[in-house]
Design a protein around this motif. Structure first.
Motif, PDB file in Angstrom:
ATOM      1  N   SER A   1       0.831  -1.211   0.000  1.00  0.00           N
ATOM      2  CA  SER A   1       0.000   0.000   0.000  1.00  0.00           C
ATOM      3  C   SER A   1       0.861   1.253   0.000  1.00  0.00           C
ATOM      4  CB  SER A   1      -0.922  -0.013   1.227  1.00  0.00           C
ATOM      5  OG  SER A   1      -0.167  -0.114   2.427  1.00  0.00           O
ATOM      6  N   GLU A   2       2.111   1.126   0.490  1.00  0.00           N
ATOM      7  CA  GLU A   2       2.980   2.294   0.609  1.00  0.00           C
ATOM      8  C   GLU A   2       3.431   2.828  -0.751  1.00  0.00           C
ATOM      9  OE1 GLU A   2       3.617  -0.595   2.015  1.00  0.00           O
ATOM     10  OE2 GLU A   2       3.272  -0.289   4.160  1.00  0.00           O
ATOM     11  N   ASN A   3       3.869   1.941  -1.632  1.00  0.00           N
ATOM     12  CA  ASN A   3       4.405   2.398  -2.924  1.00  0.00           C
ATOM     13  C   ASN A   3       3.620   1.899  -4.131  1.00  0.00           C
ATOM     14  OD1 ASN A   3       5.121  -0.300  -3.095  1.00  0.00           O
ATOM     15  ND2 ASN A   3       7.279   0.051  -2.636  1.00  0.00           N
ATOM     16  N   GLY A   4       2.541   1.150  -3.879  1.00  0.00           N
ATOM     17  CA  GLY A   4       1.702   0.695  -4.976  1.00  0.00           C
ATOM     18  C   GLY A   4       2.240  -0.492  -5.753  1.00  0.00           C
ATOM     19  N   SER A   5       3.316  -1.118  -5.276  1.00  0.00           N
ATOM     20  CA  SER A   5       3.876  -2.276  -5.973  1.00  0.00           C
ATOM     21  C   SER A   5       2.941  -3.477  -5.853  1.00  0.00           C
ATOM     22  CB  SER A   5       5.244  -2.647  -5.390  1.00  0.00           C
ATOM     23  OG  SER A   5       6.173  -1.606  -5.582  1.00  0.00           O
ATOM     24  N   SER A   6       2.827  -4.239  -6.938  1.00  0.00           N
ATOM     25  CA  SER A   6       1.998  -5.438  -6.916  1.00  0.00           C
ATOM     26  C   SER A   6       2.733  -6.558  -6.197  1.00  0.00           C
ATOM     27  CB  SER A   6       1.658  -5.872  -8.337  1.00  0.00           C
ATOM     28  OG  SER A   6       2.831  -6.344  -8.998  1.00  0.00           O
ATOM     29  N   ALA A   7       2.016  -7.628  -5.878  1.00  0.00           N
ATOM     30  CA  ALA A   7       2.639  -8.789  -5.239  1.00  0.00           C
ATOM     31  C   ALA A   7       3.702  -9.395  -6.146  1.00  0.00           C
ATOM     32  CB  ALA A   7       1.573  -9.829  -4.895  1.00  0.00           C
ATOM     33  N   PHE A   8       3.440  -9.421  -7.458  1.00  0.00           N
ATOM     34  CA  PHE A   8       4.423  -9.934  -8.421  1.00  0.00           C
ATOM     35  C   PHE A   8       5.676  -9.068  -8.416  1.00  0.00           C
ATOM     36  CE2 PHE A   8       6.397 -10.160 -12.600  1.00  0.00           C
ATOM     37  CZ  PHE A   8       6.442 -11.525 -12.856  1.00  0.00           C
ATOM     38  N   GLU A   9       5.499  -7.749  -8.440  1.00  0.00           N
ATOM     39  CA  GLU A   9       6.643  -6.830  -8.415  1.00  0.00           C
ATOM     40  C   GLU A   9       7.439  -6.976  -7.127  1.00  0.00           C
ATOM     41  OE1 GLU A   9       4.878  -3.189 -11.188  1.00  0.00           O
ATOM     42  OE2 GLU A   9       4.381  -3.284  -9.044  1.00  0.00           O
ATOM     43  N   ASN A  10       6.752  -7.187  -6.017  1.00  0.00           N
ATOM     44  CA  ASN A  10       7.452  -7.386  -4.747  1.00  0.00           C
ATOM     45  C   ASN A  10       8.257  -8.679  -4.754  1.00  0.00           C
ATOM     46  OD1 ASN A  10       6.672  -5.023  -3.467  1.00  0.00           O
ATOM     47  ND2 ASN A  10       4.780  -5.917  -2.675  1.00  0.00           N
ATOM     48  N   LEU A  11       7.724  -9.706  -5.411  1.00  0.00           N
ATOM     49  CA  LEU A  11       8.459 -10.966  -5.534  1.00  0.00           C
ATOM     50  C   LEU A  11       9.746 -10.757  -6.321  1.00  0.00           C
ATOM     51  CD1 LEU A  11       8.679 -14.041  -5.199  1.00  0.00           C
ATOM     52  CD2 LEU A  11       7.236 -14.283  -7.234  1.00  0.00           C
TER      53      LEU A  11
ATOM     54  N   SER B   1      11.355  -7.974  -6.661  1.00  0.00           N
ATOM     55  CA  SER B   1      12.227  -7.142  -5.823  1.00  0.00           C
ATOM     56  C   SER B   1      12.972  -7.974  -4.790  1.00  0.00           C
ATOM     57  CB  SER B   1      11.393  -6.059  -5.132  1.00  0.00           C
ATOM     58  OG  SER B   1      12.188  -5.267  -4.278  1.00  0.00           O
ATOM     59  N   ILE B   2      12.284  -8.946  -4.203  1.00  0.00           N
ATOM     60  CA  ILE B   2      12.910  -9.835  -3.224  1.00  0.00           C
ATOM     61  C   ILE B   2      14.062 -10.606  -3.866  1.00  0.00           C
ATOM     62  CG2 ILE B   2      12.545 -11.946  -1.878  1.00  0.00           C
ATOM     63  CD1 ILE B   2       9.742 -10.831  -1.201  1.00  0.00           C
TER      64      ILE B   2
ATOM     65  N   LEU C   1      15.772  -9.697  -6.533  1.00  0.00           N
ATOM     66  CA  LEU C   1      16.839  -8.745  -6.868  1.00  0.00           C
ATOM     67  C   LEU C   1      17.705  -8.437  -5.651  1.00  0.00           C
ATOM     68  CD1 LEU C   1      14.882  -6.260  -9.179  1.00  0.00           C
ATOM     69  CD2 LEU C   1      16.918  -7.568  -9.849  1.00  0.00           C
ATOM     70  N   GLU C   2      17.062  -8.292  -4.500  1.00  0.00           N
ATOM     71  CA  GLU C   2      17.772  -7.937  -3.272  1.00  0.00           C
ATOM     72  C   GLU C   2      18.289  -9.155  -2.519  1.00  0.00           C
ATOM     73  OE1 GLU C   2      15.085  -5.573  -1.024  1.00  0.00           O
ATOM     74  OE2 GLU C   2      14.908  -4.009  -2.561  1.00  0.00           O
ATOM     75  N   GLY C   3      17.714 -10.327  -2.808  1.00  0.00           N
ATOM     76  CA  GLY C   3      18.114 -11.532  -2.089  1.00  0.00           C
ATOM     77  C   GLY C   3      17.709 -11.506  -0.631  1.00  0.00           C
ATOM     78  N   ARG C   4      16.630 -10.793  -0.337  1.00  0.00           N
ATOM     79  CA  ARG C   4      16.246 -10.625   1.072  1.00  0.00           C
ATOM     80  C   ARG C   4      14.742 -10.418   1.188  1.00  0.00           C
ATOM     81  NH1 ARG C   4      18.795  -6.347   1.897  1.00  0.00           N
ATOM     82  NH2 ARG C   4      20.717  -7.270   2.713  1.00  0.00           N
ATOM     83  N   ILE C   5      14.154 -11.035   2.213  1.00  0.00           N
ATOM     84  CA  ILE C   5      12.770 -10.750   2.591  1.00  0.00           C
ATOM     85  C   ILE C   5      12.825  -9.808   3.784  1.00  0.00           C
ATOM     86  CG2 ILE C   5      10.569 -11.694   3.362  1.00  0.00           C
ATOM     87  CD1 ILE C   5      11.465 -14.402   2.212  1.00  0.00           C
ATOM     88  N   GLU C   6      12.290  -8.614   3.611  1.00  0.00           N
ATOM     89  CA  GLU C   6      12.324  -7.636   4.693  1.00  0.00           C
ATOM     90  C   GLU C   6      11.367  -8.045   5.811  1.00  0.00           C
ATOM     91  OE1 GLU C   6      14.350  -5.180   5.023  1.00  0.00           O
ATOM     92  OE2 GLU C   6      15.277  -5.321   3.034  1.00  0.00           O
ATOM     93  N   GLY C   7      11.808  -7.902   7.043  1.00  0.00           N
ATOM     94  CA  GLY C   7      10.978  -8.260   8.181  1.00  0.00           C
ATOM     95  C   GLY C   7       9.796  -7.323   8.353  1.00  0.00           C
ATOM     96  N   SER C   8       8.681  -7.867   8.816  1.00  0.00           N
ATOM     97  CA  SER C   8       7.494  -7.071   9.110  1.00  0.00           C
ATOM     98  C   SER C   8       7.618  -6.462  10.503  1.00  0.00           C
ATOM     99  CB  SER C   8       6.240  -7.945   9.043  1.00  0.00           C
ATOM    100  OG  SER C   8       6.059  -8.469   7.746  1.00  0.00           O
ATOM    101  N   THR C   9       6.814  -5.441  10.747  1.00  0.00           N
ATOM    102  CA  THR C   9       6.837  -4.744  12.033  1.00  0.00           C
ATOM    103  C   THR C   9       5.460  -4.816  12.688  1.00  0.00           C
ATOM    104  OG1 THR C   9       6.224  -2.653  10.996  1.00  0.00           O
ATOM    105  CG2 THR C   9       8.585  -3.141  11.182  1.00  0.00           C
ATOM    106  N   THR C  10       5.356  -4.241  13.865  1.00  0.00           N
ATOM    107  CA  THR C  10       4.061  -4.185  14.545  1.00  0.00           C
ATOM    108  C   THR C  10       3.033  -3.476  13.686  1.00  0.00           C
ATOM    109  OG1 THR C  10       5.145  -4.145  16.704  1.00  0.00           O
ATOM    110  CG2 THR C  10       2.870  -3.384  16.618  1.00  0.00           C
ATOM    111  N   LYS C  11       3.455  -2.419  13.013  1.00  0.00           N
ATOM    112  CA  LYS C  11       2.535  -1.621  12.199  1.00  0.00           C
ATOM    113  C   LYS C  11       2.129  -2.356  10.928  1.00  0.00           C
ATOM    114  CE  LYS C  11       2.113   2.923   9.995  1.00  0.00           C
ATOM    115  NZ  LYS C  11       2.798   4.208   9.711  1.00  0.00           N
ATOM    116  N   LYS C  12       3.064  -3.047  10.299  1.00  0.00           N
ATOM    117  CA  LYS C  12       2.808  -3.649   8.989  1.00  0.00           C
ATOM    118  C   LYS C  12       2.402  -5.113   9.044  1.00  0.00           C
ATOM    119  CE  LYS C  12       6.006  -0.662   6.435  1.00  0.00           C
ATOM    120  NZ  LYS C  12       7.189  -0.637   5.542  1.00  0.00           N
ATOM    121  N   GLY C  13       2.730  -5.808  10.121  1.00  0.00           N
ATOM    122  CA  GLY C  13       2.484  -7.243  10.105  1.00  0.00           C
ATOM    123  C   GLY C  13       2.086  -7.867  11.420  1.00  0.00           C
ATOM    124  N   PHE C  14       1.548  -7.078  12.338  1.00  0.00           N
ATOM    125  CA  PHE C  14       1.058  -7.605  13.608  1.00  0.00           C
ATOM    126  C   PHE C  14       2.155  -8.309  14.413  1.00  0.00           C
ATOM    127  CE2 PHE C  14      -2.449  -7.702  10.528  1.00  0.00           C
ATOM    128  CZ  PHE C  14      -3.308  -6.807  11.134  1.00  0.00           C
TER     129      PHE C  14
END
Length: 205
Positions: A25-35, A37-38, A40-53
């Protein structure tokens, strides 16, 4: 004595962990685009209290211990509501052995009261998922059999597989991988269309 889990004898067990991606929701990237990106970066960014409970002050990366044949039950109508999807049919598979070596562990399911009674340290609250009842009405996420690691998760150079919605997107991702091979930190061994694996995705036409 070996304690290897007999995956070939237990359809409820899997040698893999699944991380599903979804739109941002922050940058409008689709789930495919986020995949992409992951990878490309070789990393899954951790979720936070705000973004992922995630409880506590530390982010965490989340996976599910769900057999691939059961993902169709995760990608159900309620979880894939186009207006606000909890999950979308895109993700990454890693082996449990790899995840364990990188600090992933099954979460601890506790009520808020139990968490306080046990005195879970603020630095360890990322391990806890809320469980308030098992009557079908209270807060209960046990069915996801979640694993987490503290912070972000660095992928291996060759993850076991990535998941996409259908065969068309599998071809698209394969083209992207071929074109940007030198730029990708992680190159999956295979691309699996979930519409085939799940024998159709009835809520996502």
């Amino acid at each position: 004595m070996s304690n290897d889990l007999p995956f070939f004898e237990r359809p409820d067990l899997s040698p893999y962990l699944v991380h599903l991606t979804r739109r941002s929701s922050e940058n409008g990237s689709s789930a495919f685009e986020n995949l992409v990106s992951i990878l490309l970066e070789g990393r899954i960014e951790g979720s936070t209290t705000k973004k992922g409970f995630i409880k506590g002050s530390n982010p965490a990366t989340c996976f599910m211990d769900v057999p691939l044949s059961s993902l169709k039950y995760v990608l159900n109508e309620a979880n894939t509501d186009p207006a606000k999807p909890r999950y979308e049919p895109y993700g990454i598979l890693v082996t449990k052995k790899t995840a364990y070596k990188k600090g992933c562990r099954p979460v601890i399911y506790l009520s808020n009261a139990e968490m306080e009674q046990l005195g879970i340290d603020e630095d360890e609250k990322w391990r806890v998922v809320r469980l308030e009842n098992v009557d079908g009405k209270g807060i209960n996420w046990i069915h996801e059999r979640e694993w987490r690691c503290k912070g972000s998760f660095d992928l291996p150079e060759s993850p076991i597989a990535v998941l996409v919605k259908d065969s068309s997107e599998a071809k698209n991702l394969q083209k992207i991988i071929s074109k940007h091979k030198r730029e990708l930190i992680s190159i999956p061994n295979s691309v699996i269309p979930l519409s085939i694996l799940c024998q159709g995705l009835p809520y996502m036409v």
